[in-house]
Design a protein around this motif. Structure first.
Motif, PDB file in Angstrom:
ATOM      1  N   ASP A   1       0.834  -1.198   0.000  1.00 24.15           N
ATOM      2  CA  ASP A   1       0.000   0.000   0.000  1.00 24.15           C
ATOM      3  C   ASP A   1       0.869   1.248   0.000  1.00 24.15           C
ATOM      4  N   PRO A   2       0.502   2.245  -0.788  1.00 25.16           N
ATOM      5  CA  PRO A   2       1.252   3.487  -0.777  1.00 25.16           C
ATOM      6  C   PRO A   2       1.066   4.196   0.555  1.00 25.16           C
ATOM      7  N   MET A   3       2.101   4.876   0.983  1.00 25.20           N
ATOM      8  CA  MET A   3       2.029   5.648   2.205  1.00 25.20           C
ATOM      9  C   MET A   3       1.485   7.023   1.850  1.00 25.20           C
ATOM     10  N   ILE A   4       0.469   7.487   2.557  1.00 26.33           N
ATOM     11  CA  ILE A   4      -0.128   8.790   2.274  1.00 26.33           C
ATOM     12  C   ILE A   4       0.710   9.874   2.936  1.00 26.33           C
ATOM     13  N   VAL A   5       1.134  10.841   2.124  1.00 25.37           N
ATOM     14  CA  VAL A   5       1.900  11.971   2.620  1.00 25.37           C
ATOM     15  C   VAL A   5       1.257  13.238   2.076  1.00 25.37           C
ATOM     16  N   PRO A   6       0.479  13.966   2.877  1.00 25.95           N
ATOM     17  CA  PRO A   6      -0.154  15.174   2.367  1.00 25.95           C
ATOM     18  C   PRO A   6       0.855  16.302   2.182  1.00 25.95           C
ATOM     19  N   PHE A   7       0.626  17.113   1.199  1.00 21.03           N
ATOM     20  CA  PHE A   7       1.469  18.278   0.926  1.00 21.03           C
ATOM     21  C   PHE A   7       0.643  19.508   1.245  1.00 21.03           C
ATOM     22  N   ALA A   8       0.675  19.927   2.497  1.00 23.73           N
ATOM     23  CA  ALA A   8      -0.209  20.984   2.976  1.00 23.73           C
ATOM     24  C   ALA A   8       0.117  22.354   2.398  1.00 23.73           C
ATOM     25  N   ALA A   9       1.345  22.580   1.967  1.00 20.35           N
ATOM     26  CA  ALA A   9       1.744  23.906   1.512  1.00 20.35           C
ATOM     27  C   ALA A   9       1.183  24.263   0.147  1.00 20.35           C
ATOM     28  N   ALA A  10       0.592  23.315  -0.546  1.00 16.73           N
ATOM     29  CA  ALA A  10       0.109  23.581  -1.902  1.00 16.73           C
ATOM     30  C   ALA A  10      -1.395  23.805  -1.905  1.00 16.73           C
ATOM     31  N   ALA A  11      -1.811  24.844  -1.257  1.00 16.73           N
ATOM     32  CA  ALA A  11      -3.242  25.147  -1.215  1.00 16.73           C
ATOM     33  C   ALA A  11      -3.679  25.785  -2.524  1.00 16.73           C
ATOM     34  N   ALA A  12      -4.851  25.464  -2.932  1.00 19.90           N
ATOM     35  CA  ALA A  12      -5.416  26.064  -4.145  1.00 19.90           C
ATOM     36  C   ALA A  12      -6.306  27.232  -3.737  1.00 19.90           C
ATOM     37  N   THR A  13      -6.711  28.001  -4.721  1.00 19.17           N
ATOM     38  CA  THR A  13      -7.506  29.190  -4.400  1.00 19.17           C
ATOM     39  C   THR A  13      -8.998  28.964  -4.535  1.00 19.17           C
ATOM     40  N   ALA A  14      -9.387  27.776  -4.989  1.00 16.80           N
ATOM     41  CA  ALA A  14     -10.814  27.506  -5.160  1.00 16.80           C
ATOM     42  C   ALA A  14     -11.131  26.089  -4.707  1.00 16.80           C
TER      43      ALA A  14
ATOM     44  N   ARG B   1      -9.644  22.789  -1.838  1.00 15.69           N
ATOM     45  CA  ARG B   1      -8.646  23.824  -1.586  1.00 15.69           C
ATOM     46  C   ARG B   1      -7.219  23.336  -1.392  1.00 15.69           C
ATOM     47  N   ALA B   2      -6.900  22.068  -1.709  1.00 16.86           N
ATOM     48  CA  ALA B   2      -5.529  21.605  -1.508  1.00 16.86           C
ATOM     49  C   ALA B   2      -5.150  20.495  -2.481  1.00 16.86           C
ATOM     50  N   VAL B   3      -3.872  20.447  -2.773  1.00 15.46           N
ATOM     51  CA  VAL B   3      -3.293  19.356  -3.545  1.00 15.46           C
ATOM     52  C   VAL B   3      -2.383  18.597  -2.581  1.00 15.46           C
ATOM     53  N   SER B   4      -2.552  17.293  -2.543  1.00 16.80           N
ATOM     54  CA  SER B   4      -1.661  16.473  -1.723  1.00 16.80           C
ATOM     55  C   SER B   4      -1.144  15.357  -2.615  1.00 16.80           C
ATOM     56  N   PHE B   5      -0.342  14.492  -2.048  1.00 16.43           N
ATOM     57  CA  PHE B   5       0.141  13.370  -2.841  1.00 16.43           C
ATOM     58  C   PHE B   5       0.325  12.152  -1.962  1.00 16.43           C
ATOM     59  N   ARG B   6       0.347  11.009  -2.627  1.00 14.58           N
ATOM     60  CA  ARG B   6       0.689   9.762  -1.973  1.00 14.58           C
ATOM     61  C   ARG B   6       2.068   9.366  -2.467  1.00 14.58           C
ATOM     62  N   LEU B   7       2.859   8.879  -1.557  1.00 15.29           N
ATOM     63  CA  LEU B   7       4.192   8.392  -1.856  1.00 15.29           C
ATOM     64  C   LEU B   7       4.123   6.879  -1.890  1.00 15.29           C
ATOM     65  N   ASN B   8       4.459   6.278  -3.028  1.00 14.13           N
ATOM     66  CA  ASN B   8       4.452   4.827  -3.171  1.00 14.13           C
ATOM     67  C   ASN B   8       5.869   4.350  -2.881  1.00 14.13           C
ATOM     68  N   VAL B   9       6.105   3.939  -1.644  1.00 12.11           N
ATOM     69  CA  VAL B   9       7.438   3.570  -1.185  1.00 12.11           C
ATOM     70  C   VAL B   9       8.012   2.421  -2.018  1.00 12.11           C
TER      71      VAL B   9
END
Length: 165
Positions: free
Chosen positions: A1-14, A135-143
């Motif tokens: 299973d991929p490990m979920i790692v959110p990227f909080a700094a990449a907020a969107a404007t809508a 309002r955010a873009v995150s990503f999953r890291l597939n170890v």
């Protein structure tokens, strides 16, 4: 299973997840950061980022630079492994899961960073899978995919979860 790692700094404007104008700058920041934290066996200059297939949020991926001044050179490519020769990183656009898996399987062990735009569950075996929420873009890291890639991803990529640098 991929490990979920959110990227909080990449907020969107809508909050509208289909609004490419809102999410494209955030996607560009995420992609730039992922490239920044990736090490190839031999340094790449420029880093050749190939877009495989049509992409909804990739319009801001032109003209990106890394902290050391190296450019990220964007190229459009077909969604087949043969067209991806010479790519250091591949951004998988709006492709079917089968197409994504074909590309990631062909690139496995070849030292190519893979980022999937349309695979929030990370079933494509890409190294990083973008996820779009209100309002955010995150990503999953597939170890597993990272370990099979032939690349080294700096552990500091995990700090992105807290918005730290």
């Amino acid at each position: 299973d991929p490990m979920i790692v959110p990227f909080a700094a990449a907020a969107a404007t809508a909050a509208n997840t289909t609004d490419s104008a809102a999410f494209s700058p955030a996607v560009a920041r995420v992609v730039q950061s992922l490239v920044e934290y990736t090490r190839w066996p031999t340094p790449r200059s420029p880093v050749r980022l190939c877009l495989a297939g049509p992409a909804q949020f990739a319009d801001r991926l032109d003209g990106l630079r890394l902290a050391d001044g190296r450019a990220i050179e964007r190229r459009q490519a077909a969604a087949n492994p043969a067209s991806l020769t010479g790519c250091d990183a591949v951004y998988l656009g709006q492709l079917s899961l089968a197409q994504q898996r074909e590309v990631t399987a062909a690139l496995r062990g070849r030292g190519v960073l893979t980022i999937a735009e349309a695979d929030p569950d990370c079933r494509s075996q890409a190294m990083f899978c973008l996820s779009f929420a209100a309002r955010a873009v995150s990503f999953r890291l597939n170890v597993g995919a990272v370990s099979r890639s032939g690349l080294r991803v700096d552990p500091r990529v995990l700090r992105l979860a807290a918005g730290q640098r």
